[in-house]
Every structure is written in structure tokens, then in C-alpha cells.
Design a protein around this motif. Structure first.
Motif, PDB file in Angstrom:
ATOM      1  N   LEU A 136       0.856  -1.183   0.000  1.00  0.00           N
ATOM      2  CA  LEU A 136       0.000   0.000   0.000  1.00  0.00           C
ATOM      3  C   LEU A 136       0.892   1.233   0.000  1.00  0.00           C
ATOM      4  O   LEU A 136       1.844   1.311   0.788  1.00  0.00           O
ATOM      5  N   ILE A 196       0.430   5.292   0.349  1.00  0.00           N
ATOM      6  CA  ILE A 196      -0.496   6.403   0.590  1.00  0.00           C
ATOM      7  C   ILE A 196       0.281   7.707   0.519  1.00  0.00           C
ATOM      8  O   ILE A 196       1.394   7.820   1.040  1.00  0.00           O
ATOM      9  N   TYR A 242      -5.330  -7.573  -2.635  1.00  0.00           N
ATOM     10  CA  TYR A 242      -4.367  -6.992  -1.698  1.00  0.00           C
ATOM     11  C   TYR A 242      -3.913  -8.034  -0.674  1.00  0.00           C
ATOM     12  O   TYR A 242      -2.736  -8.088  -0.301  1.00  0.00           O
ATOM     13  N   ILE A 288      -1.700  -1.217  -4.127  1.00  0.00           N
ATOM     14  CA  ILE A 288      -2.748  -0.194  -4.061  1.00  0.00           C
ATOM     15  C   ILE A 288      -2.072   1.117  -3.695  1.00  0.00           C
ATOM     16  O   ILE A 288      -1.352   1.194  -2.692  1.00  0.00           O
ATOM     17  N   GLY A 330      -2.765   5.503  -3.375  1.00  0.00           N
ATOM     18  CA  GLY A 330      -3.809   6.514  -3.329  1.00  0.00           C
ATOM     19  C   GLY A 330      -3.212   7.818  -2.866  1.00  0.00           C
ATOM     20  O   GLY A 330      -2.331   7.838  -2.004  1.00  0.00           O
ATOM     21  N   SER A 350      -8.077   4.845   2.615  1.00  0.00           N
ATOM     22  CA  SER A 350      -7.503   3.505   2.601  1.00  0.00           C
ATOM     23  C   SER A 350      -7.532   2.787   3.947  1.00  0.00           C
ATOM     24  O   SER A 350      -7.327   1.589   4.010  1.00  0.00           O
ATOM     25  N   PHE A 373      -8.109  -1.031   3.686  1.00  0.00           N
ATOM     26  CA  PHE A 373      -6.915  -1.752   3.250  1.00  0.00           C
ATOM     27  C   PHE A 373      -5.927  -1.907   4.405  1.00  0.00           C
ATOM     28  O   PHE A 373      -5.120  -2.820   4.436  1.00  0.00           O
TER      29      PHE A 373
END
Lengths: 293, 293
Positions: free
Chosen positions: A6, A8, A134, A141, A143, A151, A178
Motif C-alpha cells: 500500500l 499512501i 491486496y 494499491i 492513493g 484507505s 486496506f
């Protein structure tokens, strides 16, 4: 433990809003080489030839935003990039879009309004497939701004910076989940949002507050290890050792007092362990942070 | 241990800029009764009949600012109020102004530029007399915005909010030294200044960071006990338990990482002990904070 990664980001990825003039884009190109978008391509399972889907659902100008990301990735020789402008829950359940997601290696949620993300995706087939990929694949992922805020399990979606520590001002609802046990705010230093995060942490210290500056992000692996990326700063608020707060005693709209929150400041190369709540500072940065000219 | 009292305020005292229309002033009158100016008159040695001197030196529009304070205090029936617009170091050494200060029970430093305060007053006879009266008399020093920022030994005088955690961005110099071991920032929540305070504390954790919101202040007695007053919030940053920072390793202009600062949030009626670094939250406020209508 999720097999996926992930990323972010606090907004303004690689310093570019991507809606700037071509000259500006040229000027910011140097960031790309060491910046967050570059890192995304490095972390992607098939690197530059991975299949990317840009999800523009949060944005009110999805076509423009999608185009800019396609162009930005093209500057990094990443060409297998689609734009998924899912505008309704129906579209988030459509077999065509599910198939596109199945074939994707990376998704990038753009900025906009995080409530659009949760109200459109929450509980749809698309959302379930995201969670599944995921958990079980080397899937990435990412974002930015609204895409980052949405998330976690608990998501801040509104609240003025100035009034953030008045009871009830900060509005929280469920996110896309997530990652658990964090609550994320973006454009953090730039918009003076510390109050929102202090309030969110005081209301439930199970969540680590993560305040992402612009062009700054976290790469999260195995749902736990956090590495700072990008050119700016990340502020973490850890309420584990919070002592007392009067948040239950005061009326709605009244100022809230809080005793003993722990704050860390992270930048490029630093690591934070979500379980142990330990920061490891990278004292002698291998790659210096990109500088503004 | 000083016999005097110190009241530091984050700007916009009693929600009034005092440059608003008479109608606005009427609207804000209710704040006065429970607000900071009222509290100043209560803490003054002779209450309403104390001799007040408004020191407008920090301001670029000293006459207007002075007039507004005279009017504001008049609303509270405080009428023995003078305005001291000292513009030069010469004037800060003049026998006439020294005599005025000798006869004063309360001084109020207005907002403006704190560097004007330190560069004009620092080391003058006026400054020395202020320190002497504060040490030995039941004398009240109050200051808002620049006037508050200048009251500690170390004073922040510049630094963008967004870039505050880049090494060297926050500019610090000596203050007027009414209180030691704190560093004060104002308009705090409103201008998103958390980075300035985190940086200042990391650079020397001997100083408690004090971030004062607007219309919010601290009453400090015996140079140690701090009581929150006014309608907003105060953020304290305590670096006593800071672990590591790379502030010495990184280059000027690079982001600084910091591990483990402690943050508290205070509001009306809460107390903080500067020596022991303990917060006491007032759980059931005796007097509720004034509300906006």
C-alpha cells in the motif's frame, strides 16, 4: 498478513498537480526520477510493464485527472496504464470493470472527495476484489489525497483545521479498510491539520494518526512496516500512552483537552513499525530528498 | 521566583480584532465578561482601578491599536489606561517613559512584529525595569500575538508553516525573557504552526513548546503554574522524552526527523506545571467556555 503493498500519499504527487503548464511539468521532471511515482513503478510486480489502473472516482474532473496521470507515468516510460472512471455503484459491480481490476497489477486512487470513494465502492464486488487481491497477490494499491484518506478502516472526511479540537467537529466514517489501526490525514502540514489528527487519536487511540505532507507518502508492506517516501514530512500521532481526556465529559462544540499524545516526525528513508510503534530514523540518507529549485 | 504574573495570548483577544465595526464590538461584548481582558482586570493588583499601560511598539498601526484597547478596556469599566507607543531605543531609555512604567500595575504588549519588541526594548532601562517589577512586585505583564511570542527567553520570529520542519527554516532569537524554558507560538491552530513548535523543541528540548490559539491564553504564576484561559485551545509540545533526531546530521533545507515528542491539548480551566510537566485537566468546567453565537 497481506501479500500486497500500500502506498499512501498526501497529495500533489511529485510536486505536480499535473494540471500545470507543460513548462511546469518539465521543471518537475527531476522529481519524478527520485519521487513517488518512480517508486510506485519500482514496487509494482512487473515494474514498468505492470498493468496500471488509475481510479478517478473521487475527482469532480475525472477525465482531466486521468489524462494527467497517464502523461505523468508516460514520462517514466510506464505505458500500460488505463483509467477507470467508475461513477456509480452499478459500475463498481459491472463484470467489465471487475475484469479490468482482475488484470491489474497496480491501482492508483486519485484525489477528490473520499466520501465519493466509500459511498460508491463500499461493499461492492470491486471493493471485495481489491481487498482480496491486496490480501493474496503481489498487488499494489496506491492513493493520493482522498485516495490515501480512504484507505484505512476509519476515515476522516471533514472538519475545519481551526475548530478541529471542538467536540464533534472532525467527521469520521468507515474507510475502504486496506489497513487497520491507522487514521490518515493528507495535505497535512500545508493545511494545518494537526488538530484533526489529535482529536481522532484521542477519540480512539487504537488508531495511529498519520499526517501526510504533500508530495510525501508511506510505503506499507505486510500491513505493518511503514517507509517514508517523497520530498516532505509525515507526522505520526501515537495515542497508546494517552493518559486522560475530557472528550466524554464536555458538550458537543466545546474544546477538548488531551494529556500525553506521542508525536514523531518522519521523512524520506525513515521506517516505522505499526505493531511496536517504533520509529527508526535514517540518519545518513542514502538518497537525498529532492529539492525545490 | 517572580512575584509578578504573566498572561500570554494567541492573538484576537476576546475574539475582537477591535478594528471591527461598533456592531461587531457589541456582538462580542459577551465574551468580555468571561474572556481574557476581563481576567486581566481580575488578576491586576488593584483590579479595575489598576494603572494599565498599552505598549503598541510591535504594531505598524500603533495609534489605531492603542485606541481600540482603550475602548475595549473602557467596556469593562477599566478607565485608568495609557498608551505607550515607544518607537525607538532612545524612547525606551527616556526618564519620562520609565516613570510611566514605574507607576503602572499592568502592561499589555499588543500584536505586530516581535522583532520590533526585542530590537527596540532589549537591554534598555525600560526592559530592565520590566524584569525588576515582574520579579519583585505584584505586577502583571500581558501580551498578545507578537507580545506573547516575545515574552520567553527564546523567541520564534519567522518561519513558514509548510516548510517549518526543513532545517533552518524556523528562525529563533532571544526574547524579552519574562519566562524561561518555554518557546511560544501564537495564532496556532488557525495558522497551522505545529511544525514550527516541533522543530523548536527538537532543536532544544529544554524549552516547552507552547502553541496558543486565538482568543486563548495562559496565566502564568510564580514563573511555573500555567492556567488556560479564553475560548480556544493550547497545544503543548514537551521534548523531555525525545529520543532521537537527525537535526545535526541533515543539511540546511532538508527535512528533519524526530522521535517521541509528547503533546498535550489544554483548554479553559486546565492547569500545567512547567517544572513537573504535568497536565491537570478540568473535567467539569466550572465556567463553560464562551461560545460563538
Amino acid at each position: 498478513m497481506p501479500k500486497g503493498k500500500l502506498i499512501i500519499i498526501g497529495g500533489s504527487v511529485d510536486r505536480g498537480s499535473f494540471s500545470e503548464s507543460p513548462a511546469d511539468l518539465q521543471r518537475t521532471l527531476k522529481f519524478f526520477e527520485k519521487g513517488i511515482l518512480k517508486r510506485i513503478t519500482i514496487e509494482a510486480v512487473k515494474n514498468k510493464i505492470s498493468r496500471f489502473e488509475i481510479i478517478t472516482t473521487a475527482s469532480s474532473i475525472p477525465e482531466e485527472v486521468g489524462d494527467e496521470y497517464v502523461k505523468a507515468f508516460a514520462h517514466l516510460d510506464v505505458l500500460n496504464v488505463g483509467v477507470l472512471n467508475i461513477k456509480t455503484r452499478e459500475e463498481a459491480n459491472s463484470p467489465e470493470n471487475i475484469l479490468r481490476l482482475k488484470n491489474a497489477d497496480v491501482v492508483m486512487f486519485t484525489g477528490g472527495d473520499q466520501l465519493r470513494l466509500t459511498s460508491i465502492f463500499g461493499g461492492t464486488a470491486f471493493h471485495n476484489l481489491l481487498l482480496d487481491k491486496y490480501e493474496n497477490e503481489d498487488f499494489l494499491i496506491s492513493g493520493t489525497s482522498a485516495g490515501a484518506a480512504a484507505s484505512s478502516n476509519n476515515m476522516i472526511y471533514q472538519g475545519s483545521s481551526g475548530g478541529a479540537l471542538l467536540k464533534g467537529e472532525v467527521k469520521i466514517t468507515g474507510g475502504l479498510g486496506f489497513i487497520n489501526n491507522v487514521i490518515i490525514d493528507t495535505h497535512f502540514v500545508q493545511r494545518g491539520r494537526i488538530g484533526r489528527l489529535l482529536y481522532a487519536c484521542a477519540s480512539n487511540p487504537v488508531n495511529l494518526g498519520v499526517g501526510l505532507g504533500e508530495d510525501t507518502g508511506l510505503l506499507i508492506t505486510q500491513g505493518n512496516g511503514m517507509e517514508a517516501i517523497g520530498s516532505g514530512l509525515i507526522i505520526l500521532v501515537d495515542g497508546t500512552n494517552m493518559r486522560r481526556t475530557n472528550i466524554t465529559e464536555v458538550e458537543m462544540g466545546e474544546p477538548v483537552s488531551i494529556e500525553n499524545l506521542t508525536v514523531h516526525v518522519m521523512s524520506l528513508g525513515d521506517h516505522f513499525d505499526l505493531k511496536t510503534k517504533k520509529l527508526s530514523i535514517d540518519f545518513y540518507k542514502v538518497a537525498p530528498a529532492p529539492k525545490a529549485e
